[in-house]
Design a protein around this motif. Sequence first.
Motif, PDB file in Angstrom:
ATOM      1  N   ILE A   4     -23.648  -4.022  27.114  1.00 47.88           N
ATOM      2  CA  ILE A   4     -23.691  -5.475  27.153  1.00 47.88           C
ATOM      3  C   ILE A   4     -24.348  -5.989  25.874  1.00 47.88           C
ATOM      4  N   VAL A   5     -23.683  -6.945  25.245  1.00 45.90           N
ATOM      5  CA  VAL A   5     -24.208  -7.593  24.054  1.00 45.90           C
ATOM      6  C   VAL A   5     -24.162  -9.096  24.308  1.00 45.90           C
ATOM      7  N   ASP A   6     -25.299  -9.746  24.166  1.00 46.69           N
ATOM      8  CA  ASP A   6     -25.398 -11.189  24.371  1.00 46.69           C
ATOM      9  C   ASP A   6     -25.374 -11.913  23.037  1.00 46.69           C
ATOM     10  N   LEU A   7     -24.778 -13.103  23.035  1.00 50.75           N
ATOM     11  CA  LEU A   7     -24.831 -13.983  21.874  1.00 50.75           C
ATOM     12  C   LEU A   7     -25.870 -15.063  22.156  1.00 50.75           C
ATOM     13  N   ARG A   8     -26.672 -15.349  21.134  1.00 56.11           N
ATOM     14  CA  ARG A   8     -27.676 -16.406  21.253  1.00 56.11           C
ATOM     15  C   ARG A   8     -27.982 -16.943  19.866  1.00 56.11           C
ATOM     16  N   LEU A   9     -28.606 -18.100  19.827  1.00 56.53           N
ATOM     17  CA  LEU A   9     -29.031 -18.662  18.550  1.00 56.53           C
ATOM     18  C   LEU A   9     -30.163 -17.814  17.972  1.00 56.53           C
ATOM     19  N   GLY A  10     -30.145 -17.681  16.659  1.00 57.79           N
ATOM     20  CA  GLY A  10     -31.186 -16.927  15.986  1.00 57.79           C
ATOM     21  C   GLY A  10     -32.521 -17.631  16.065  1.00 57.79           C
ATOM     22  N   ARG A  11     -33.578 -16.826  16.083  1.00 61.15           N
ATOM     23  CA  ARG A  11     -34.951 -17.335  16.108  1.00 61.15           C
ATOM     24  C   ARG A  11     -35.669 -16.810  14.875  1.00 61.15           C
ATOM     25  N   SER A  48     -26.937 -25.846   9.809  1.00 58.38           N
ATOM     26  CA  SER A  48     -26.610 -24.433   9.768  1.00 58.38           C
ATOM     27  C   SER A  48     -26.836 -23.832  11.148  1.00 58.38           C
ATOM     28  N   VAL A  49     -26.000 -22.862  11.509  1.00 57.77           N
ATOM     29  CA  VAL A  49     -26.194 -22.127  12.759  1.00 57.77           C
ATOM     30  C   VAL A  49     -26.283 -20.657  12.432  1.00 57.77           C
ATOM     31  N   VAL A  50     -27.329 -20.032  12.932  1.00 60.54           N
ATOM     32  CA  VAL A  50     -27.486 -18.587  12.840  1.00 60.54           C
ATOM     33  C   VAL A  50     -27.303 -18.067  14.258  1.00 60.54           C
ATOM     34  N   LEU A  51     -26.265 -17.294  14.438  1.00 58.90           N
ATOM     35  CA  LEU A  51     -25.904 -16.747  15.743  1.00 58.90           C
ATOM     36  C   LEU A  51     -26.136 -15.248  15.706  1.00 58.90           C
ATOM     37  N   VAL A  52     -26.788 -14.722  16.726  1.00 60.79           N
ATOM     38  CA  VAL A  52     -27.044 -13.285  16.757  1.00 60.79           C
ATOM     39  C   VAL A  52     -26.405 -12.664  17.985  1.00 60.79           C
ATOM     40  N   ALA A  53     -26.013 -11.418  17.822  1.00 62.85           N
ATOM     41  CA  ALA A  53     -25.533 -10.589  18.920  1.00 62.85           C
ATOM     42  C   ALA A  53     -26.638  -9.574  19.172  1.00 62.85           C
ATOM     43  N   SER A  54     -27.139  -9.549  20.399  1.00 65.29           N
ATOM     44  CA  SER A  54     -28.287  -8.681  20.653  1.00 65.29           C
ATOM     45  C   SER A  54     -28.147  -7.931  21.960  1.00 65.29           C
ATOM     46  N   ARG A  55     -28.810  -6.824  21.968  1.00 67.72           N
ATOM     47  CA  ARG A  55     -29.044  -6.037  23.176  1.00 67.72           C
ATOM     48  C   ARG A  55     -30.524  -6.177  23.459  1.00 67.72           C
ATOM     49  N   PRO A  56     -30.976  -5.775  24.618  1.00 72.31           N
ATOM     50  CA  PRO A  56     -32.411  -5.927  24.884  1.00 72.31           C
ATOM     51  C   PRO A  56     -33.291  -5.240  23.833  1.00 72.31           C
ATOM     52  N   SER A  57     -32.818  -4.172  23.245  1.00 76.34           N
ATOM     53  CA  SER A  57     -33.670  -3.417  22.339  1.00 76.34           C
ATOM     54  C   SER A  57     -33.483  -3.751  20.861  1.00 76.34           C
ATOM     55  N   ARG A  58     -32.370  -4.433  20.500  1.00 72.25           N
ATOM     56  CA  ARG A  58     -32.169  -4.678  19.066  1.00 72.25           C
ATOM     57  C   ARG A  58     -31.038  -5.659  18.789  1.00 72.25           C
ATOM     58  N   LEU A  59     -31.059  -6.151  17.563  1.00 72.07           N
ATOM     59  CA  LEU A  59     -30.006  -7.024  17.063  1.00 72.07           C
ATOM     60  C   LEU A  59     -28.865  -6.132  16.556  1.00 72.07           C
ATOM     61  N   VAL A  60     -27.625  -6.431  16.965  1.00 70.57           N
ATOM     62  CA  VAL A  60     -26.492  -5.582  16.578  1.00 70.57           C
ATOM     63  C   VAL A  60     -25.437  -6.324  15.765  1.00 70.57           C
ATOM     64  N   GLY A  61     -25.616  -7.616  15.566  1.00 71.97           N
ATOM     65  CA  GLY A  61     -24.688  -8.389  14.756  1.00 71.97           C
ATOM     66  C   GLY A  61     -25.221  -9.796  14.564  1.00 71.97           C
ATOM     67  N   PHE A  62     -24.628 -10.495  13.610  1.00 79.07           N
ATOM     68  CA  PHE A  62     -25.045 -11.873  13.365  1.00 79.07           C
ATOM     69  C   PHE A  62     -23.974 -12.577  12.543  1.00 79.07           C
ATOM     70  N   PHE A  83     -21.129  -0.788  16.715  1.00 80.25           N
ATOM     71  CA  PHE A  83     -20.598  -1.804  17.615  1.00 80.25           C
ATOM     72  C   PHE A  83     -19.307  -2.439  17.098  1.00 80.25           C
ATOM     73  N   ARG A  84     -18.766  -1.902  16.037  1.00 78.75           N
ATOM     74  CA  ARG A  84     -17.528  -2.453  15.478  1.00 78.75           C
ATOM     75  C   ARG A  84     -16.317  -2.039  16.306  1.00 78.75           C
ATOM     76  N   ARG A  85     -15.252  -2.803  16.129  1.00 78.48           N
ATOM     77  CA  ARG A  85     -13.971  -2.567  16.794  1.00 78.48           C
ATOM     78  C   ARG A  85     -14.056  -2.708  18.313  1.00 78.48           C
ATOM     79  N   ALA A  86     -15.010  -3.517  18.746  1.00 75.95           N
ATOM     80  CA  ALA A  86     -15.161  -3.797  20.171  1.00 75.95           C
ATOM     81  C   ALA A  86     -15.056  -5.292  20.447  1.00 75.95           C
ATOM     82  N   GLY A  87     -14.648  -6.078  19.438  1.00 72.00           N
ATOM     83  CA  GLY A  87     -14.468  -7.510  19.609  1.00 72.00           C
ATOM     84  C   GLY A  87     -15.707  -8.348  19.343  1.00 72.00           C
ATOM     85  N   LEU A  88     -16.784  -7.727  18.894  1.00 70.37           N
ATOM     86  CA  LEU A  88     -18.020  -8.473  18.688  1.00 70.37           C
ATOM     87  C   LEU A  88     -17.930  -9.437  17.505  1.00 70.37           C
ATOM     88  N   GLY A  89     -17.346  -9.005  16.401  1.00 71.43           N
ATOM     89  CA  GLY A  89     -17.156  -9.907  15.261  1.00 71.43           C
ATOM     90  C   GLY A  89     -16.291 -11.090  15.639  1.00 71.43           C
TER      91      GLY A  89
END
Length: 165
Positions: A4-11, A48-62, A83-89
Motif C-alpha cells: 500500500i502506498v498513500d498519496l499526501r501533500l508534502g510536509r 506550488s504543490v508537493v505531492l508525496v507517495a509514502s508507506r508507513p516507513s518511508r517516502l517512495v515517490g514524489f 516501486f516503478r512500473r506499478a502505476g505510482l508515477g
Amino acid sequence: MAEIVDLRLGRSVDAGAIARMSRDLVEYGLPWRWTAGRVASHIRRDDSVVLVASRPSRLVGFAIMDFGGEHAHLSLLAVHPAFRRAGLGRRLLSWLEISAREAGLGVVFAEVRERNADARAFYARLGYRELHRLRHYYGPEESALRLGRDLWEARHTPSPESRQP
C-alpha cells in the motif's frame, strides 16, 4: 507491487528525503539544484504543490508542480526504482493534473532529459507530446525536451490505458 502506498501533500519534514531522491534519481550527473531548502520553499508556496507517495516507513515517490496563471509546470517527478512500473508515477501525475484542471489551467508543461528514453515513453503513454528541444538545458552536454499536455483535451479523451481490452 501489492504494498500500500498513500498519496499526501508534502510536509516540511519530507524536504530532505525528497531532495535526496531528486539528487539520486533525477539530477544524477548534474549539479544538485533541488536541495532540501528549495523543496521546503515549494512546500510552503501557495502556487506550488508537493505531492508525496509514502508507506508507513518511508517516502517512495514524489512530484512537484507549479501552478501559474496560464498553465501548470511539472518541475519534478520521481519514483523509487523498487516501486516503478506499478502505476505510482501515473497516480502522482494524475492527482496533480486533476488539481490543475480544477484550478482552471488547461496545459501542463514539463522537461525531460533528451537521452532518458524510459521517461519519454512514460510521458508519451500519458498523453504528453514532445514540443521542442532545449539545447544545453541541463548543462553543456545535456539537452532536454519540452513536453506538453492539453488537459481539456485529455478530459474528453479516454486515457490510453482505458482503451486497452
